[in-house]
Design a protein around this motif. Structure first.
Motif, short mmCIF file in Angstrom:
data_model
loop_
_atom_site.label_atom_id
_atom_site.label_comp_id
_atom_site.label_asym_id
_atom_site.label_seq_id
_atom_site.Cartn_x
_atom_site.Cartn_y
_atom_site.Cartn_z
N UNK A 191 -8.38 5.64 -7.10
CA UNK A 191 -8.90 4.88 -5.97
C UNK A 191 -9.77 3.73 -6.46
N UNK A 192 -10.52 3.98 -7.53
CA UNK A 192 -11.39 2.93 -8.09
C UNK A 192 -10.60 1.94 -8.94
N UNK A 193 -9.49 2.41 -9.54
CA UNK A 193 -8.78 1.62 -10.55
C UNK A 193 -7.72 0.69 -9.99
N UNK A 194 -7.15 1.04 -8.83
CA UNK A 194 -5.99 0.26 -8.36
C UNK A 194 -6.08 -0.13 -6.89
N UNK A 195 -5.42 -1.23 -6.57
CA UNK A 195 -5.14 -1.63 -5.19
C UNK A 195 -3.83 -0.95 -4.80
N UNK A 196 -3.81 -0.29 -3.67
CA UNK A 196 -2.56 0.35 -3.23
C UNK A 196 -1.74 -0.64 -2.40
N UNK A 197 -0.52 -0.87 -2.84
CA UNK A 197 0.43 -1.67 -2.06
C UNK A 197 1.61 -0.75 -1.79
N UNK A 198 1.87 -0.46 -0.52
CA UNK A 198 2.84 0.59 -0.20
C UNK A 198 3.97 0.08 0.68
N UNK A 199 5.19 0.43 0.28
CA UNK A 199 6.35 0.23 1.15
C UNK A 199 6.28 1.21 2.31
N UNK A 200 6.90 0.84 3.40
CA UNK A 200 7.05 1.77 4.51
C UNK A 200 7.92 2.95 4.05
N UNK A 201 7.60 4.12 4.53
CA UNK A 201 8.37 5.31 4.14
C UNK A 201 9.85 5.18 4.51
N UNK A 202 10.13 4.30 5.48
CA UNK A 202 11.52 4.15 5.92
C UNK A 202 12.26 3.05 5.14
N UNK A 203 11.59 2.47 4.14
CA UNK A 203 12.25 1.40 3.34
C UNK A 203 13.56 1.93 2.78
N UNK A 204 14.63 1.12 2.92
CA UNK A 204 15.93 1.69 2.58
C UNK A 204 16.19 1.62 1.08
N UNK A 205 17.02 2.55 0.64
CA UNK A 205 17.42 2.63 -0.78
C UNK A 205 18.33 1.43 -1.08
N UNK A 206 17.94 0.61 -2.05
CA UNK A 206 18.72 -0.60 -2.34
C UNK A 206 19.75 -0.37 -3.46
N UNK A 207 19.77 0.85 -3.98
CA UNK A 207 20.69 1.07 -5.11
C UNK A 207 22.13 1.21 -4.63
#
Length: 207
Positions: A191-207
């Protein structure tokens, strides 16, 4: 989803450049989707050290980045492309956590030192992006089980406090899963070391 950015940089031009870089690295199928722009804008502002925009996004430039999101949403490829956007003094290497765990089986505890205090080569950047945190397993070295990544992250936290050493992470774990895997000390240090940047849980699989 439009984000109004007040900046000296033209973010849409930067995205065009990043997409070209992605095609170079990953082939013609690589594309930056418009739905991902809110995430990309944050990453661009951080890696260009665009203070004004980081302030708008509530991103602290003295911390690293933790990019989290579901499997296949493009976290690893994005961080590999961002390497090319970063000024030389902030260059970082991307290291899969699974590879680190295999190195640990082979070489033991010096691996923890290598990824926290040590360097392989003088030219190697000290800033590391640990890719896919949570895919490595607890491993045994001569019968001793060790949570390698927990030890590395705790060591890097000490260096973050004393020397401002930055750590980046990609993961598909949630905060509570990180605590389960690595313990609450690691979670609170992160929590002290990083900024959290989060995708939405519904982000689709691009593979």
């Amino acid at each position: 989803m439009e984000t109004e950015i007040k900046s000296e940089y033209n973010y849409d031009q930067v995205i065009v450049w990043l997409e070209k870089k992605g095609v170079e690295l990953y082939g013609t199928h690589f594309k930056i989707l418009e739905t991902d722009y809110p995430i990309i804008y944050k990453l661009i502002s951080y890696f260009l050290k665009d203070e004004q925009t980081c302030f708008q996004f509530n991103i602290n430039l003295n911390k690293g980045i933790m990019l989290s999101g579901p499997v296949g949403c493009g976290k690893t490829s994005l961080m590999n492309i961002m390497k090319h956007l970063t000024p030389i003094e902030h260059k970082f290497s991307v290291k899969p956590c699974r590879d680190i765990s295999f190195e640990f089986i082979q070489d033991g505890y010096e691996i923890i030192h290598k990824y926290s205090k040590g360097k392989l080569y003088v030219s190697e950047p000290k800033t590391i992006c640990f890719d896919d945190l949570g895919t490595e397993n607890n491993l045994k070295y001569f019968g001793n089980e060790c949570n390698v990544m927990a030890e590395i992250l705790l060591s890097r936290y000490d260096l973050f406090s004393s020397k401002k050493l930055l750590t980046h992470i990609t993961t598909n774990l949630s905060a509570s899963e990180i605590e389960t895997h690595y313990g609450n000390r690691v979670r609170s240090r992160l929590r002290e070391m990083v900024n959290l940047i989060a995708y939405d849980k519904t982000a689709k699989d691009k593979r």
